[in-house]
Scaffold this active site. Structure first.
Site, mmCIF file in Angstrom:
data_model
loop_
_atom_site.group_PDB
_atom_site.id
_atom_site.type_symbol
_atom_site.label_atom_id
_atom_site.label_comp_id
_atom_site.label_asym_id
_atom_site.label_seq_id
_atom_site.Cartn_x
_atom_site.Cartn_y
_atom_site.Cartn_z
ATOM 1 N N ASP A 1 -2.258 9.367 -11.019
ATOM 2 C CA ASP A 1 -2.178 8.249 -11.976
ATOM 3 C C ASP A 1 -0.754 8.075 -12.483
ATOM 4 O O ASP A 1 -0.274 6.939 -12.644
ATOM 5 C CB ASP A 1 -3.127 8.497 -13.155
ATOM 6 C CG ASP A 1 -4.590 8.316 -12.777
ATOM 7 O OD1 ASP A 1 -4.858 7.766 -11.684
ATOM 8 O OD2 ASP A 1 -5.468 8.701 -13.570
ATOM 9 N N ASN B 1 -2.879 12.990 -4.505
ATOM 10 C CA ASN B 1 -4.057 13.397 -5.282
ATOM 11 C C ASN B 1 -4.554 14.774 -4.858
ATOM 12 O O ASN B 1 -4.921 15.606 -5.708
ATOM 13 C CB ASN B 1 -5.169 12.368 -5.105
ATOM 14 C CG ASN B 1 -4.917 11.100 -5.899
ATOM 15 O OD1 ASN B 1 -4.277 11.135 -6.944
ATOM 16 N ND2 ASN B 1 -5.413 9.979 -5.408
ATOM 17 N N GLU C 1 -4.577 2.430 -4.509
ATOM 18 C CA GLU C 1 -3.114 2.473 -4.395
ATOM 19 C C GLU C 1 -2.559 1.196 -3.774
ATOM 20 O O GLU C 1 -1.427 1.176 -3.293
ATOM 21 C CB GLU C 1 -2.674 3.694 -3.574
ATOM 22 C CG GLU C 1 -3.078 3.659 -2.113
ATOM 23 C CD GLU C 1 -4.456 4.280 -1.856
ATOM 24 O OE1 GLU C 1 -4.700 4.723 -0.725
ATOM 25 O OE2 GLU C 1 -5.263 4.334 -2.802
ATOM 26 N N HIS D 1 -5.588 14.232 -9.620
ATOM 27 C CA HIS D 1 -5.690 12.801 -9.891
ATOM 28 C C HIS D 1 -4.852 12.367 -11.091
ATOM 29 O O HIS D 1 -4.375 11.227 -11.126
ATOM 30 C CB HIS D 1 -7.160 12.420 -10.109
ATOM 31 C CG HIS D 1 -7.955 12.409 -8.832
ATOM 32 N ND1 HIS D 1 -7.923 11.351 -7.953
ATOM 33 C CD2 HIS D 1 -8.779 13.346 -8.277
ATOM 34 C CE1 HIS D 1 -8.711 11.614 -6.912
ATOM 35 N NE2 HIS D 1 -9.231 12.819 -7.093
ATOM 36 N N ASP E 1 0.855 -1.196 0.000
ATOM 37 C CA ASP E 1 0.000 0.000 0.000
ATOM 38 C C ASP E 1 0.884 1.236 0.000
ATOM 39 O O ASP E 1 1.833 1.338 0.804
ATOM 40 C CB ASP E 1 -0.913 0.003 1.239
ATOM 41 C CG ASP E 1 -1.915 1.143 1.200
ATOM 42 O OD1 ASP E 1 -2.961 0.985 0.550
ATOM 43 O OD2 ASP E 1 -1.626 2.201 1.810
#
Length: 350
Positions: free
Chosen positions: A243, A234, A269, A239, A226
């Site tokens: 990405d 973000n 994530e 965002h 994680d």
């Protein structure tokens, strides 16, 4: 049918040659289907020579022949080149009496051809491709039954060519459908952003590995990863930037893990890795490599301060007695233990 003027035009000849090329017949190996037709034509017409010939740009090429012993000749000695200029049967009872062929070297010299009868081979759209012809060393005629049989056999030549073309098209369609099916299956199993296996596909691969282990394959290791504080990326950068970080992290995973290791995007994530034939200790070394790469590789360096991220990782073993759901739950618990201990670390089952 095209007009006589069209027949004489260069454009028409190019279209005719293209029609011939579409059948993909030129320079192909001998085939029994055509050889049988030639044999029957020779028998019915009582001719020592029978040929399935196609008129190319500067040659005539024989798909099948009996009595000639060659597979092609130059076009300037071809009687068939004249035969394709008219529909139906083209018959020359005595070549020495026909001014078009009296000086032909195949007439004046070996093999001294004196008789010719050719039935036109036409494409489905009316272009003349060649002939099924019979030849003799003596001047003669064909009976009405022989004429009918020769044309019927020529029709069978074209029918077989059409069937071969249909088979090729069908095979190509099957290949295209198989490629499409493969692509759809790949898309169904792939995370569109990272190109990794999605959760469903990874679970299928994990089930396969557990089944192999239960049959005696060496144990494996399972790793859940994680990204720490990813929401801040973000929130701060948007965002799209998030990405881009996920894609860059995927590249680092491919660098840190073996080619045999299976990497998937578990969701958001979270990432998951299955390491076949690996112990927990070996998986721990792979996790350490990933931590080192994250510490030295900025996820984005096009901003004022390079962006680095960390990850929390949980690792457990997969053995023949492993319960898959229980193993996934255990790995998840180990991951959250890593987070509780301060993140940016790996916790393995004891």
């Amino acid at each position: 049918m095209p007009s006589n003027l069209d027949v004489c035009s260069a454009e028409y000849e190019e279209q005719r040659l293209q029609a011939l090329a579409d059948y993909q017949i030129l320079d192909t190996p001998e085939e029994s289907a055509f050889d049988d037709i030639v044999e029957v034509a020779s028998l019915i017409c009582e001719a020592p020579i029978a040929v399935v010939t196609f008129v190319d740009r500067d040659r005539q090429w024989f798909k099948s022949e009996k009595g000639l012993g060659v597979r092609e000749t130059l076009l300037d000695v071809s009687i068939c080149a004249h035969a394709i200029l008219q529909p139906g049967l083209f018959i020359v009872p005595d070549t020495t009496q026909d001014p078009r062929f009296a000086n032909n070297p195949l007439v004046t010299g070996e093999p001294h051809l004196r008789f010719y009868a050719g039935a036109l081979l036409e494409s489905h759209d009316g272009y003349p491709l060649g002939t099924l012809c019979v030849l003799d060393y003596q001047p003669r005629e064909l009976t009405e039954r022989q004429r009918f049989a020769l044309q019927a056999l020529a029709n069978q030549v074209v029918a077989h060519m059409e069937l071969m073309q249909a088979h090729r098209e069908q095979a190509e369609l099957i290949r295209e459908l198989e490629a499409t099916r493969h692509e759809l299956a790949k898309r169904a199993a792939t995370d569109p952003l990272t190109g990794l296996l999605n959760r469903r596909a990874f679970e299928q691969r994990l089930n396969q590995e557990v089944a192999l282990i239960q049959r005696g394959a060496p144990p494996a290791a399972l790793m859940l990863i994680d990204l720490d504080h990813f929401k801040r990326v973000n929130d701060a950068l948007g965002h799209q930037a998030g990405d881009e970080v996920l894609v860059r992290f995927t590249d680092l995973c491919r660098e840190a893990f073996r080619q045999a290791d299976v990497i998937g995007r578990w969701g958001g994530e979270e990432f998951v890795v299955m390491l076949p034939r690996a112990t927990v200790a070996e998986a721990r070394h792979a996790a350490d490599r990933l931590h080192q790469l994250l510490a030295t590789t900025p996820m984005r360096d096009d901003i004022s301060s390079p962006l680095f991220i960390t990850a929390s990782i949980g690792v457990c073993s997969l053995t023949g007695s492993s319960d898959l759901d229980g193993c996934l739950q255990k790995t998840d618990e180990l991951l959250y233990r890593a987070k509780a201990q301060g993140r940016n670390r790996t916790v393995c089952e004891s």
